[in-house]
Design a protein around this motif. Structure first.
Motif, PDB file in Angstrom:
ATOM      1  N   ASN A 127      19.051   2.750   6.413  1.00 50.90           N
ATOM      2  CA  ASN A 127      17.775   3.168   5.842  1.00 50.90           C
ATOM      3  C   ASN A 127      17.481   2.416   4.546  1.00 50.90           C
ATOM      4  N   PRO A 128      16.216   2.277   4.171  1.00 54.55           N
ATOM      5  CA  PRO A 128      15.882   1.573   2.921  1.00 54.55           C
ATOM      6  C   PRO A 128      16.514   2.216   1.691  1.00 54.55           C
ATOM      7  N   LEU A 129      16.647   3.534   1.689  1.00 51.77           N
ATOM      8  CA  LEU A 129      17.221   4.258   0.556  1.00 51.77           C
ATOM      9  C   LEU A 129      18.120   5.381   1.046  1.00 51.77           C
ATOM     10  N   LYS A 130      19.102   5.734   0.230  1.00 50.11           N
ATOM     11  CA  LYS A 130      19.857   6.957   0.457  1.00 50.11           C
ATOM     12  C   LYS A 130      19.102   8.123  -0.181  1.00 50.11           C
ATOM     13  N   GLU A 131      19.534   9.307   0.136  1.00 49.49           N
ATOM     14  CA  GLU A 131      18.944  10.492  -0.487  1.00 49.49           C
ATOM     15  C   GLU A 131      19.195  10.463  -1.997  1.00 49.49           C
ATOM     16  N   PHE A 132      18.194  10.844  -2.779  1.00 49.17           N
ATOM     17  CA  PHE A 132      18.304  10.833  -4.232  1.00 49.17           C
ATOM     18  C   PHE A 132      18.982  12.095  -4.751  1.00 49.17           C
ATOM     19  N   TYR A 133      19.755  11.934  -5.838  1.00 45.68           N
ATOM     20  CA  TYR A 133      20.228  13.079  -6.615  1.00 45.68           C
ATOM     21  C   TYR A 133      19.096  13.566  -7.514  1.00 45.68           C
ATOM     22  N   ILE A 154      11.595   0.954 -10.139  1.00 44.73           N
ATOM     23  CA  ILE A 154      11.654  -0.482  -9.869  1.00 44.73           C
ATOM     24  C   ILE A 154      12.505  -0.706  -8.623  1.00 44.73           C
ATOM     25  N   VAL A 155      12.280  -1.835  -7.968  1.00 43.44           N
ATOM     26  CA  VAL A 155      12.955  -2.110  -6.699  1.00 43.44           C
ATOM     27  C   VAL A 155      13.547  -3.513  -6.717  1.00 43.44           C
ATOM     28  N   PHE A 156      14.804  -3.622  -6.255  1.00 40.77           N
ATOM     29  CA  PHE A 156      15.468  -4.912  -6.066  1.00 40.77           C
ATOM     30  C   PHE A 156      15.607  -5.145  -4.556  1.00 40.77           C
ATOM     31  N   PRO A 157      14.723  -5.941  -3.948  1.00 40.53           N
ATOM     32  CA  PRO A 157      14.794  -6.121  -2.493  1.00 40.53           C
ATOM     33  C   PRO A 157      15.749  -7.215  -2.025  1.00 40.53           C
ATOM     34  N   MET A 202       9.149   4.025  -3.569  1.00 38.96           N
ATOM     35  CA  MET A 202      10.175   2.983  -3.579  1.00 38.96           C
ATOM     36  C   MET A 202      10.504   2.523  -2.165  1.00 38.96           C
ATOM     37  N   GLU A 203      10.588   3.458  -1.240  1.00 38.82           N
ATOM     38  CA  GLU A 203      10.881   3.119   0.160  1.00 38.82           C
ATOM     39  C   GLU A 203       9.812   2.177   0.712  1.00 38.82           C
ATOM     40  N   LYS A 204       8.564   2.454   0.408  1.00 35.33           N
ATOM     41  CA  LYS A 204       7.452   1.620   0.884  1.00 35.33           C
ATOM     42  C   LYS A 204       7.579   0.189   0.364  1.00 35.33           C
ATOM     43  N   GLU A 205       7.940   0.042  -0.922  1.00 38.74           N
ATOM     44  CA  GLU A 205       8.054  -1.294  -1.513  1.00 38.74           C
ATOM     45  C   GLU A 205       9.250  -2.059  -0.954  1.00 38.74           C
ATOM     46  N   ILE A 206      10.344  -1.359  -0.707  1.00 39.32           N
ATOM     47  CA  ILE A 206      11.526  -2.014  -0.134  1.00 39.32           C
ATOM     48  C   ILE A 206      11.208  -2.550   1.255  1.00 39.32           C
TER      49      ILE A 206
END
Length: 255
Positions: free
Chosen positions: A161-167, A184-187, A235-239
């Motif tokens: 997945n683009p991201l893991k679940e956030f704390y 911010i995103v580092f792709p 963030m998921e959308k940008e990744i």
């Protein structure tokens, strides 16, 4: 095939330039750290920021900024975490002084651990007392020193997945202190230095994507879940938009 042949030589080049440059600047870190105050930490931050920008260029991993960098102010910065490189790219990516929340274990690494301790607020996630202390320190930094950077996934995202679940921590802190969140995103960093092995290094541009700051004034902890999901979705959308798929690019296999 070409990558398999060249990668060991490139990795050796990266390790040599990193080691030589860090050892050359280490005495300055030791001397400055004797101050043990905000001015000393800001001086160390400035050295690391300049060094990281130059070193990334030297090894063929220059930073490219997309979007509007943050204006002057205090932020709780949140970023995705997929590579060891994230902790270095963040310095030239952010123009203002910050302190990060990081794992205590890193401080045990010789030389690097000493530098790490100067700017990072360390937390032992297995200790309730350590977590509580880190929150108090984060509050103090936002009031007296500068920005805070937190990787809300907590560790590398090794999932498909683009991201893991956030704390909750970053969002709870932002709400309680009425501080804007800056996503911010580092792709690209995973394709520069893959998390699965220290030797999986390969040159290329590192992009940083700046999203618009998100206000937290007027929010309460009842809004925490909604705020966290909103930031996650942005963030998921940008990744998804910017990430190069880990398939075949320019005839070279990427991870």
């Amino acid at each position: 095939m070409l990558r398999k042949i060249l990668q060991p030589f490139y990795t050796a080049y990266v390790l040599i330039t990193f080691s030589v440059s860090v050892l050359a600047t280490f005495p300055f870190f030791v001397i400055i750290s004797l101050g043990n105050n905000t001015a000393a930490r800001k001086a160390i931050y400035t050295i690391i920021r300049v060094w990281a920008q130059v070193w990334l260029w030297v090894i063929g991993m220059p930073l490219k900024k997309i979007g509007k960098p943050p204006s002057t102010g205090r932020y709780v910065v949140v970023a995705n975490h997929v590579s060891y490189l994230d902790t270095l790219v963040i310095f030239p990516a952010l123009p203002s002084y910050f302190r990060a929340l990081g794992k205590k274990e890193i401080s045990k690494i010789p030389v690097i651990g000493f530098i790490y301790k100067q700017l990072v607020i360390m937390v032992d996630r297995s200790s309730t007392r350590s977590r509580a202390r880190s929150i108090r320190l984060l509050w103090r930094v936002l009031r007296r020193e500068g920005n805070i950077i937190i990787f809300p996934e907590g560790t590398f995202n090794e999932s498909p997945n683009p991201l893991k679940e956030f704390y909750d921590g970053a969002f709870r802190l932002a709400i309680n202190t009425k501080t804007c969140i800056l996503p911010i995103v580092f792709p690209d960093t995973m394709n520069r230095w893959h998390y699965s092995a220290w030797w999986k290094l390969w040159p290329g541009t590192n992009r940083v994507i700046y999203l618009s700051p998100i206000e937290t004034s007027g929010l309460t902890l009842e809004n925490l879940a909604e705020l966290k999901q909103n930031v996650y979705s942005l963030m998921e959308k940008e990744i998804v938009k910017y990430r190069v798929p880990p398939l075949k690019r320019k005839g070279l296999h990427t991870y």
